[in-house]
Design an enzyme around this catalytic site. Structure first.
Site, short mmCIF file in Angstrom:
data_model
loop_
_atom_site.label_atom_id
_atom_site.label_comp_id
_atom_site.label_asym_id
_atom_site.label_seq_id
_atom_site.Cartn_x
_atom_site.Cartn_y
_atom_site.Cartn_z
N TYR A 184 106.77 -63.71 56.29
CA TYR A 184 107.89 -63.10 57.18
C TYR A 184 108.32 -61.75 56.56
O TYR A 184 108.32 -60.77 57.50
CB TYR A 184 108.75 -64.31 57.10
CG TYR A 184 110.26 -63.54 57.99
CD1 TYR A 184 110.22 -63.29 59.21
CD2 TYR A 184 111.14 -62.92 57.05
CE1 TYR A 184 111.50 -62.89 60.01
CE2 TYR A 184 112.17 -62.28 57.74
CZ TYR A 184 112.32 -62.16 59.14
OH TYR A 184 113.28 -61.71 60.08
N LYS A 188 107.88 -58.08 58.63
CA LYS A 188 109.20 -57.18 58.93
C LYS A 188 108.83 -55.69 58.34
O LYS A 188 109.05 -54.78 58.78
CB LYS A 188 110.30 -57.92 58.34
CG LYS A 188 110.86 -58.97 59.00
CD LYS A 188 110.72 -59.02 60.74
CE LYS A 188 111.99 -58.09 60.92
NZ LYS A 188 112.26 -58.06 62.40
#
Length: 338
Positions: A184, A188
């Site tokens: 994750y 980002k």
């Protein structure tokens, strides 16, 4: 002796007194819940037309009803948007029915907490595909609308989680040693590098479109005001987590950097906006780029890889190339994102 000419002062940004934005249209991806919802609600309060991009039509309608109940006369619409399926994004942009767009807020995202690794129908790791590749391809399809609007803005929402992470450009799909939280954070970080590389390319092309990077700091549901039916905060939860307000904030406040990036005439392309207090809470301000965000070599390589994976280029207004669907051999048996 003549006095020196006065220098115009930029008004102090006030999150509670936003400038009016009638006539502007803004697309907010993932605007049906979380931080994206509050971005949409706050922008609607300025008189802007707000379009919620969402995979779930029922949730989008609930969000629209909530916004309209709090902002009488709000002009809020929805468009089907599945960032995990880049091949569908051209149709989604056509469904907007627009010939210009003032801003897009790349806010939607997927965060998985536990294995197994999940893949899209194209065989791409789900978080990287949705959070980064989907927004990369969406920007391509929106390029003609943004180019038709002088001073338009692409606002990309990064994450504090990316501050201590590094991209593995040889394993963008996290096929080796898959760790959800790390995957994750890397997705980002990819978004953030994309935002800055996009602005460099826009400036080199002489475009007036700005690419602005934001991050929301620390945001908790327990500190977020209720917006039934999709978020209800009990009194016990609010009181129990009240001390955390010294460190983090609710998702309503976490929306402030993106809202400022859309509306503030003083914002410049290539800037990063985040919360004032330690980057975790408070009013939005411009802050220095984190060191690894200035790696232009990594950003350029990521751009090339993303272009090849999606068959799109955000700097091109020509139709996207068809990229055949595949089931990645590295992820046999993994469930596809519905």
């Amino acid at each position: 002796m003549p006095s020196a000419p006065s220098v115009p002062q930029t008004p102090r940004w006030d999150v509670h007194r936003l400038p009016r934005a009638q006539g502007k249209t803004v697309l907010v991806t993932g605007g049906n819940a979380g931080i994206g919802y509050f971005v949409a609600e706050q922008l609607a309060g300025t008189g802007a037309t707000v379009v919620l991009g969402s995979r779930d039509g029922a949730k989008a309608e609930a969000a629209i009803a909530s916004i309209v109940s709090r902002v009488p006369g709000a002009d809020v619409r929805r468009v089907p948007l599945d960032l995990a399926d880049p091949a569908s994004l051209g149709a989604s942009v056509d469904a907007l029915g627009l010939d210009r767009l003032d801003a897009v807020v790349h806010n939607a995202g997927v965060a998985l907490d536990h294995p197994p690794r999940r893949a899209t129908r194209d065989g791409h790791e789900l978080m990287f595909a949705t959070n980064h590749l989907g927004h990369f391809a969406l920007t391509h399809h929106l390029a003609p609308l943004l180019a038709a609007t002088p001073g338009s803005r692409v606002v990309t929402t990064g994450s504090f989680a990316a501050k201590s992470e590094r991209l593995d450009l040889d394993d963008l799909h996290s096929t080796h040693d898959y760790q959800p939280k790390r995957a994750y954070a890397r997705s980002k970080l990819a978004q953030m590098l994309f935002a800055l590389e996009l602005d460099r390319r826009l400036r080199a092309a002489g475009s007036t479109t700005l690419s602005v990077l934001v991050h929301p700091g620390g945001a908790l549901d327990s500190l977020t005001p209720s917006r039934p039916p999709f978020h209800v905060r009990t009194t016990g939860t609010r009181l129990g987590h009240l001390p955390l307000r010294l460190v983090v904030q609710g998702k309503d406040s976490a929306a402030w950097p993106a809202v400022r990036a859309v509306l503030d005439p003083g914002v410049r392309g290539g800037q990063m906006l985040g919360p004032r207090a330690f980057g975790l809470r408070g009013a939005p301000r411009t802050e220095p780029l984190w060191g690894h965000l200035t790696d232009t070599t990594a950003a350029a390589r990521l751009w090339a890889e993303s272009r090849d994976l999606t068959g799109t280029d955000p700097m091109s207004t020509t139709p996207a190339k068809a990229v055949p669907r595949r089931t990645g051999p590295e992820t046999p048996g993994m469930p596809a994102w519905p």
